[in-house]
Design a protein around this motif. Structure first.
Motif, short mmCIF file in Angstrom:
data_model
loop_
_atom_site.label_atom_id
_atom_site.label_comp_id
_atom_site.label_asym_id
_atom_site.label_seq_id
_atom_site.Cartn_x
_atom_site.Cartn_y
_atom_site.Cartn_z
N LEU A 217 0.86 -1.33 0.07
CA LEU A 217 0.02 0.14 0.01
C LEU A 217 0.83 1.19 0.09
O LEU A 217 0.76 2.26 -0.67
CB LEU A 217 -0.84 0.03 1.06
N ALA A 218 2.15 1.34 0.79
CA ALA A 218 2.80 2.65 0.77
C ALA A 218 3.57 2.55 -0.43
O ALA A 218 3.80 3.87 -0.99
CB ALA A 218 3.78 2.34 2.37
N THR A 219 4.01 1.51 -1.15
CA THR A 219 4.70 1.49 -2.16
C THR A 219 3.90 2.13 -3.38
O THR A 219 4.30 2.74 -4.34
CB THR A 219 5.20 0.14 -2.66
N PHE A 220 2.62 1.65 -3.34
CA PHE A 220 1.47 2.29 -4.46
C PHE A 220 1.31 3.72 -4.23
O PHE A 220 1.26 4.45 -5.25
CB PHE A 220 0.32 1.25 -4.27
N LEU A 221 1.15 4.15 -3.10
CA LEU A 221 0.88 5.52 -2.48
C LEU A 221 2.16 6.57 -3.27
O LEU A 221 1.96 7.34 -3.96
CB LEU A 221 0.72 5.69 -1.35
N ALA A 282 13.62 -5.03 1.15
CA ALA A 282 14.71 -4.29 0.44
C ALA A 282 14.31 -4.26 -0.94
O ALA A 282 14.81 -3.13 -1.83
CB ALA A 282 15.91 -5.36 0.32
N LEU A 283 13.46 -4.96 -1.64
CA LEU A 283 12.86 -4.72 -2.93
C LEU A 283 11.95 -3.41 -2.62
O LEU A 283 11.95 -2.55 -3.80
CB LEU A 283 11.90 -5.69 -3.23
N ALA A 284 11.21 -3.30 -1.81
CA ALA A 284 10.43 -2.14 -1.57
C ALA A 284 11.31 -0.47 -1.49
O ALA A 284 11.17 0.43 -2.22
CB ALA A 284 9.42 -1.96 -0.49
N ALA A 390 7.53 10.62 0.30
CA ALA A 390 6.84 9.61 0.61
C ALA A 390 7.92 8.53 1.37
O ALA A 390 7.54 7.54 1.92
CB ALA A 390 6.82 8.64 -0.80
N ALA A 391 9.24 9.02 1.54
CA ALA A 391 10.30 8.10 2.10
C ALA A 391 9.92 7.56 3.41
O ALA A 391 10.04 6.57 4.02
CB ALA A 391 11.62 8.92 2.21
N LEU A 392 9.39 8.70 4.38
CA LEU A 392 9.07 8.50 5.69
C LEU A 392 7.77 7.38 5.93
O LEU A 392 7.96 6.47 6.60
CB LEU A 392 8.66 9.64 6.55
#
Length: 409
Positions: A217-221, A282-284, A390-392
């Motif tokens: 979810l965080a990655t998509f956002l 690690a992928l994320a 978005a990093a945080l």
């Protein structure tokens, strides 16, 4: 983990999928470049061009609740054949209309078809190959698609200059038939009532919701936020290259193609790098780093004195973008059960396309009062800032997430 259950990957199906998508992507790029050049040559402003890009993007976002479920619940062969034939007819009609409003409306119908075929193809590939072969299959698919997209803009610049807009659009209509042919030829099928190949085992149905996977979810956002920042460059690009830098239609096609060529190379480079990443967290992190890195060449290109520096920067950005495609595909395939991959890939596409749609609208509104060069700089900077913002939340999701999703562990 629901990859193919046979001992060997079905590379024949991978090649069929890659080839059909290469042809259809060539047609898509051919049509998009043709229509952008046609609008610019007719004196249409930024709003008209942004309307074109919006029409090509809005269905990919608005139809996600429907198309993701279609890809999971209906037979993939039926979806690909029916949609490919319908798109061919629509594109043939597009070749004979001259009204900007009619052209934009038909582009929206074509995009509705893409909203079905994109998650259908994306969800099929992990079912064709083993976990270890997925990076290679992803790189192969991206390379084929990028070769098609690479040829499209260059061909459009030549064909529009020599013959006008109708021949490129008729060629595009023919390329959509490749999607229907692929649907008939593929042995791998998913969704609906499937005929299992020898040795296949029907996987149990596993409930899955995106909001239950904080890492995805965080990655998509983050995807959506970054593309919202930098996506407007697609609208500005034709004015920046043609008007600000004074380049020809052929040079514009070359610039567009250079990003695509970089993506093709980047997919293979990062397909080898990703073998070191067994940890989904690690992928994320890799996805986030590649998102930010892809924005930097766009930012730097605002200072370019001529078109050739933009070509070099676009190659670099495309290379990083190709790696981003491999990383994100593998991350989704590892964490989402087979029965839900249509929805998952549709969601990933919606995040990217929703951000792009926001950028298209904003760019169209800003092209009047601001110069193309200033806007390229502003949108490139916005992409970098979006990554920092978005990093945080992504880092927090990484800390709280297990190494692999419970749904597929």
């Amino acid at each position: 983990m629901s990859f193919t259950s046979s001992d060997q990957s079905r590379w024949g199906d991978v090649y069929i999928t890659a080839g059909s998508r290469a042809l259809s992507m060539a047609g898509d790029a051919l049509a998009a470049t043709t229509l952008a050049l046609a609008l610019q040559d007719r004196g249409a402003g930024g709003l008209a061009v942004s309307g074109l890009w919006l029409a090509a993007t809005l269905p990919l976002v608005a139809l996600v609740p429907l198309t993701g479920r279609l890809a999971d619940r209906f037979d993939s062969r039926t979806l690909l054949v029916a949609t490919g034939l319908a798109q061919a007819l629509v594109c043939a009609a597009l070749a004979f209309v001259t009204s900007p409003i009619a052209s934009i409306a038909l582009v929206a119908v074509l995009a509705a078809g893409l909203a079905i075929t994109n998650p259908t193809f994306a969800a099929l590939v992990p079912s064709m190959v083993s976990r270890d072969d997925l990076p290679k299959a992803s790189a192969l698919g991206q390379t084929a698609s990028m070769i098609g997209t690479l040829l499209g803009p260059a061909a459009a610049g030549f064909l529009v200059g020599a013959f006008g807009t109708r021949p490129p659009l008729l060629i595009d209509a023919v390329t959509y038939l490749a999607v229907a042919v692929a649907g008939l030829l593929l042995r791998t099928r998913r969704g609906g009532v499937r005929t299992a190949a020898a040795g296949d085992v029907q996987a149990p149905v596993t409930p899955w919701r995106l909001r239950a996977d904080g890492l995805l979810l965080a990655t998509f956002l983050a995807f959506g936020a970054v593309v919202a920042g930098v996506g407007g460059v697609n609208v500005i690009e034709v004015f920046f290259i043609r008007d600000t830098l004074g380049a020809s239609a052929s040079a514009f096609g070359l610039v567009t193609a250079s990003w695509t060529a970089g993506m093709a190379a980047g997919a293979w480079i990062f397909a080898k790098v990703i073998r070191r990443y067994e940890d989904d967290r690690a992928l994320a992190r890799g996805v986030l780093i590649l998102l930010g890195s892809t924005c930097v060449p766009v930012l730097v290109s605002a200072a370019a004195p001529g078109v050739w520096l933009v070509v070099v920067l676009w190659l670099t950005g495309g290379l990083l973008n190709g790696g981003l495609g491999v990383f994100s595909t593998v991350l989704v395939a590892r964490r989402v059960p087979e029965q839900a991959r249509g929805r998952a890939f549709a969601g990933l596409n919606a995040a990217a396309n929703g951000g792009a749609m926001f950028g298209y609208v904003l760019a169209g509104a800003l092209l009047g009062p601001f110069s193309p060069r200033a806007l390229v700089f502003a949108f490139g900077l916005a992409g970098v800032l979006a990554v920092l913002a978005a990093a945080l939340p992504v880092a927090r999701a990484i800390r709280q997430s297990p190494v692999t999703s419970p749904a597929v562990a």
